[in-house]
Design an enzyme around this catalytic site. Structure first.
Site, mmCIF file in Angstrom:
data_model
loop_
_atom_site.group_PDB
_atom_site.id
_atom_site.type_symbol
_atom_site.label_atom_id
_atom_site.label_comp_id
_atom_site.label_asym_id
_atom_site.label_seq_id
_atom_site.Cartn_x
_atom_site.Cartn_y
_atom_site.Cartn_z
ATOM 1 N N CYS A 126 0.905 -1.058 -0.117
ATOM 2 C CA CYS A 126 -0.059 -0.107 -0.051
ATOM 3 C C CYS A 126 0.750 1.184 0.022
ATOM 4 O O CYS A 126 2.113 1.183 0.296
ATOM 5 C CB CYS A 126 -0.869 -0.016 1.236
ATOM 6 S SG CYS A 126 0.112 -0.056 2.789
ATOM 7 N N CYS A 153 2.936 1.808 3.246
ATOM 8 C CA CYS A 153 4.189 0.901 3.211
ATOM 9 C C CYS A 153 5.428 1.337 2.294
ATOM 10 O O CYS A 153 6.536 1.273 2.890
ATOM 11 C CB CYS A 153 3.710 -0.596 2.905
ATOM 12 S SG CYS A 153 2.170 -1.188 3.671
#
Lengths: 325, 78
Positions: free
Chosen positions: B12, B15
């Site tokens: 994501c 991240c």
């Protein structure tokens, strides 16, 4: 409470820029300034408060609580309630799902959490407060919690374990009611404060541009769309309005926080509130990116059932609001 | 001794930001460390994290569920 913002907007638009009151342009600008300040202020407050709650009551604790306690039917409601105070990023939905399954928490209870967490999130609540006021926000939060509870109970009844992907089934077999220790329990408030403030900044950075854009579009519509314009097309008598609004909303990503300000103007101009709420819930609760992520743990059929049940519940509450409000 | 830093996350945006931050801090302060991205969900679940991104240093979970600040990372890594 917000009179001062109104006066501030008055001063900027009429005294500062020198526009004359009553023109469309001035109205639209006044609306934009007033709404932006009010909404951003409330957004900061709500996001910060939720951050504080979450710092002391993190997701790990939620999981431990649900794993430890058998609540004889109340666990759906509790899971849904926890969903309110836990912020949710759709990218965490997979680890969260597995973690819950691993902890022996029933699938329906996990779903209840998975529905409410994005549905009643800090950004949505902050925006709602600014746009629709405290009473409507209360109604939205309560119905969100009930919707999550109901969806969870229905999904549990359908015995969907067989529709999980094989490796998740394995996790399910080995699941046990364990407790996972988590770090950060003994931080001082000062330590937490810095982290929370950082979180607030990150969250706001992500949504503020969309919100401002939404308010700007809303401002233009506010000034130019005639009163009662939508009543003709989307009246309460039109039984297709609610399902149509919901189904239209599902593919939209929840980062469409800019949509809320626009919806507020639509309501102002005659769209029934139930139809509007159904639309917003559809936008916030379900999104295609989330569905893609969930494919790692659920079969497409299960995702279909999950989305179907939630959509059904949203449509139901849309009708309900149109009747009672 | 060289550290092993693992960043857990399914890819994501948050991240990715975390990976970038960790890399930056490691370079800026010449920290001897190996940075490993753990993107497979089955591997991530070995660490029992419920929310991503998470930062694991020498197999100990230091941060989870949020993007850390650079100061925070420096504190953890030194």
């Amino acid at each position: 409470m917000f009179d001062w913002i109104d006066r501030l907007a008055d001063r900027i638009v009429y005294d500062g820029i020198g526009m004359s009151s009553g023109t469309h342009m001035a109205d639209a600008l006044h609306f934009f300034i007033y709404d932006s300040i009010k909404i951003l202020l409330l957004l900061v407050i709500v996001v910060f408060l939720m951050g504080v709650v979450n710092s002391y009551f993190p997701i790990d604790r939620v999981r431990n609580y649900l794993s430890r306690n058998r609540l004889y039917g109340l666990e759906y409601f509790m899971a849904s309630l926890f969903g309110v105070v836990t912020p949710f990023c759709s990218c965490s939905s997979v680890p969260l799902f597995i973690g819950f399954v691993k902890g022996g928490i029933p699938l329906g209870v996990t779903f209840a959490f998975l529905v409410t967490s994005p549905l009643v999130n800090e950004v949505a609540v902050g925006l709602f407060l600014g746009l629709f006021g405290a009473k409507m926000t209360g109604i939205y939060v309560v119905s969100g919690v009930l919707l999550g509870t109901l969806s969870g109970m229905i999904l549990q009844r359908l015995h969907l374990e067989r529709l999980l992907t094989p490796w998740v089934k394995q996790v399910l077999e080995q699941s046990q009611r364990d407790q996972v220790a988590f770090t950060g329990e003994k931080q001082t408030f000062k330590q937490r404060f810095k982290v929370i403030l950082n979180e607030v900044k990150t969250i706001l950075k992500g949504v503020v541009p969309y919100v401002l854009l939404g308010i700007a579009i809303g401002g233009v519509m506010h000034g130019y769309v005639p009163e009662g314009f939508f009543e003709h097309y989307m009246s309460k008598d039109n039984i297709f309005a609610v399902p149509l609004a919901t189904i239209l909303a599902v593919p939209m990503y929840s980062n469409a926080s800019g949509i809320l300000p626009v919806v507020q103007v639509l309501v102002d101009k005659g769209v029934p509130i139930g139809t509007a709420i159904a639309f917003m819930m559809g936008v916030v609760a379900l999104s295609l990116p989330e569905a893609m992520l969930l494919k790692k743990v659920m079969t497409v059929r299960l995702i279909g059932v999950f989305f179907g049940v939630v959509t059904f519940c949203i449509i139901l509450s849309g009708y309900l609001f149109n009747v009672i409000l | 001794m060289s550290k092993v830093i693992k960043i857990l996350g399914t890819g994501c945006p948050n991240c990715k930001t975390t990976v970038a931050l960790v890399t930056e801090v490691v370079h800026e302060h010449h920290i001897e460390a190996e940075i490993i991205k753990v993107e497979d969900i089955m591997d991530i679940m070995q660490y029992n994290v419920l929310s991503t991104p998470a930062v694991v240093v020498d197999e100990e979970i230091k941060i989870k569920g949020r993007v850390p600040s650079k100061e925070e990372l420096l504190e953890i890594l030194s």
